[in-house]
Scaffold this motif. Structure first.
Motif, mmCIF file in Angstrom:
data_model
loop_
_atom_site.group_PDB
_atom_site.id
_atom_site.type_symbol
_atom_site.label_atom_id
_atom_site.label_comp_id
_atom_site.label_asym_id
_atom_site.label_seq_id
_atom_site.Cartn_x
_atom_site.Cartn_y
_atom_site.Cartn_z
ATOM 1 N N UNK A 93 0.797 -1.234 0.000
ATOM 2 C CA UNK A 93 0.000 0.000 0.000
ATOM 3 C C UNK A 93 0.827 1.280 0.000
ATOM 4 N N UNK A 94 2.113 1.190 0.221
ATOM 5 C CA UNK A 94 2.950 2.385 0.301
ATOM 6 C C UNK A 94 2.928 2.985 1.699
ATOM 7 N N UNK A 95 3.753 3.988 1.877
ATOM 8 C CA UNK A 95 3.920 4.642 3.178
ATOM 9 C C UNK A 95 3.119 5.943 3.245
ATOM 10 N N UNK A 96 2.897 6.405 4.467
ATOM 11 C CA UNK A 96 2.243 7.690 4.728
ATOM 12 C C UNK A 96 3.163 8.514 5.616
ATOM 13 N N UNK A 97 3.246 9.817 5.313
ATOM 14 C CA UNK A 97 4.081 10.741 6.091
ATOM 15 C C UNK A 97 3.170 11.633 6.919
ATOM 16 N N UNK A 98 3.488 11.754 8.209
ATOM 17 C CA UNK A 98 2.751 12.609 9.152
ATOM 18 C C UNK A 98 3.661 13.743 9.580
ATOM 19 N N UNK A 99 3.155 14.975 9.478
ATOM 20 C CA UNK A 99 3.898 16.169 9.905
ATOM 21 C C UNK A 99 2.981 17.058 10.735
ATOM 22 N N UNK A 100 3.617 17.902 11.547
ATOM 23 C CA UNK A 100 2.847 18.964 12.196
ATOM 24 C C UNK A 100 2.417 19.926 11.112
ATOM 25 N N UNK A 101 1.210 20.479 11.219
ATOM 26 C CA UNK A 101 0.667 21.342 10.173
ATOM 27 C C UNK A 101 1.427 22.656 10.045
ATOM 28 N N UNK A 102 1.964 23.164 11.153
ATOM 29 C CA UNK A 102 2.724 24.414 11.091
ATOM 30 C C UNK A 102 4.062 24.234 11.783
ATOM 31 N N UNK A 103 5.080 24.826 11.222
ATOM 32 C CA UNK A 103 6.413 24.755 11.818
ATOM 33 C C UNK A 103 6.515 25.599 13.084
ATOM 34 N N UNK A 104 5.606 26.561 13.229
ATOM 35 C CA UNK A 104 5.636 27.454 14.387
ATOM 36 C C UNK A 104 4.924 26.875 15.603
ATOM 37 N N UNK A 105 4.396 25.676 15.493
ATOM 38 C CA UNK A 105 3.649 25.084 16.607
ATOM 39 C C UNK A 105 4.557 24.920 17.826
ATOM 40 N N UNK A 116 -1.857 8.028 15.068
ATOM 41 C CA UNK A 116 -1.076 9.060 15.743
ATOM 42 C C UNK A 116 -1.648 10.448 15.448
ATOM 43 N N UNK A 117 -2.046 10.692 14.200
ATOM 44 C CA UNK A 117 -2.631 11.992 13.825
ATOM 45 C C UNK A 117 -3.913 12.251 14.607
ATOM 46 N N UNK A 118 -4.755 11.226 14.769
ATOM 47 C CA UNK A 118 -5.997 11.411 15.514
ATOM 48 C C UNK A 118 -5.694 11.736 16.979
ATOM 49 N N UNK A 119 -4.736 11.040 17.563
ATOM 50 C CA UNK A 119 -4.372 11.319 18.954
ATOM 51 C C UNK A 119 -3.873 12.738 19.138
ATOM 52 N N UNK A 120 -3.079 13.221 18.194
ATOM 53 C CA UNK A 120 -2.595 14.610 18.266
ATOM 54 C C UNK A 120 -3.744 15.598 18.046
ATOM 55 N N UNK A 121 -4.611 15.298 17.073
ATOM 56 C CA UNK A 121 -5.753 16.166 16.781
ATOM 57 C C UNK A 121 -6.683 16.254 17.987
ATOM 58 N N UNK A 122 -6.860 15.153 18.708
ATOM 59 C CA UNK A 122 -7.700 15.159 19.910
ATOM 60 C C UNK A 122 -7.120 16.037 21.008
ATOM 61 N N UNK A 123 -5.850 16.375 20.876
ATOM 62 C CA UNK A 123 -5.170 17.267 21.827
ATOM 63 C C UNK A 123 -4.915 18.637 21.199
ATOM 64 N N UNK A 124 -5.712 18.942 20.157
ATOM 65 C CA UNK A 124 -5.686 20.249 19.458
ATOM 66 C C UNK A 124 -4.356 20.537 18.775
ATOM 67 N N UNK A 125 -3.708 19.508 18.257
ATOM 68 C CA UNK A 125 -2.466 19.665 17.511
ATOM 69 C C UNK A 125 -2.756 19.307 16.066
ATOM 70 N N UNK A 126 -2.624 20.288 15.174
ATOM 71 C CA UNK A 126 -2.943 20.090 13.759
ATOM 72 C C UNK A 126 -1.787 19.368 13.060
ATOM 73 N N UNK A 127 -2.160 18.400 12.216
ATOM 74 C CA UNK A 127 -1.171 17.630 11.468
ATOM 75 C C UNK A 127 -1.611 17.493 10.016
#
Length: 141
Positions: free
Chosen positions: A69-81, A123-134
């Motif tokens: 299926x290939x890989x997926x890359x997860x990043x923080x949405x903003x570098x200033x976070x 991991x993205x959902x866990x961060x999003x649940x803590x108000x961290x955009x990815x």
């Protein structure tokens, strides 16, 4: 709560009889927890099994999913976070030491983490649940 599943089917030689062994390998999120499973059945003899577990999948399963299926890359949405909430979230979610969380946070704020789509979506959902955009994007492994 997200519902993400990913699987792959492969075949090999049965060690019991030499027949064709069909295996289903997968990774999924169940009730907010990252899980994996594998099951196999020989087409020629009674050899069969099923195994499941919690947490990141064993290397064999991850590699099969990435190859199919290939890989997926997860990043923080903003570098200033601010990294403080990221560190706190990573430590809670992954039970990491502060040093381990710092390394993972640096990876997320830089090039990003690469893994299976299920692992990165969890991991993205866990961060999003803590108000961290990815952001999640397909990535070459």
């Amino acid at each position: 709560m997200i519902t993400v599943t990913q699987g792959v089917k492969d075949t090999s030689t049965c060690v019991a009889c030499g027949g064709v062994l069909v295996r289903d390998l997968g990774q999924f999120v169940d009730r907010g927890q990252l899980r994996w499973g594998t099951e196999g059945r020989c087409q020629a003899c009674p050899n069969a099994w099923c195994e499941t577990g919690a947490g990141p999948a064993p290397q064999e399963i991850s590699q099969a999913l990435l190859a199919e299926h290939g890989a997926t890359r997860l990043r923080l949405a903003t570098e200033e976070a601010s990294l403080v909430p990221v560190l706190r979230a990573l430590r809670e979610m992954r039970h990491l030491s502060l040093g381990e969380a710092r390394l993972m946070a640096a990876e997320l704020s830089g090039a990003g983490m690469v893994g299976t789509s299920v692992e990165m979506a969890h991991l993205a959902e866990g961060l999003r649940n803590r108000s961290i955009a990815t952001t999640l994007v397909p990535s070459p492994a």
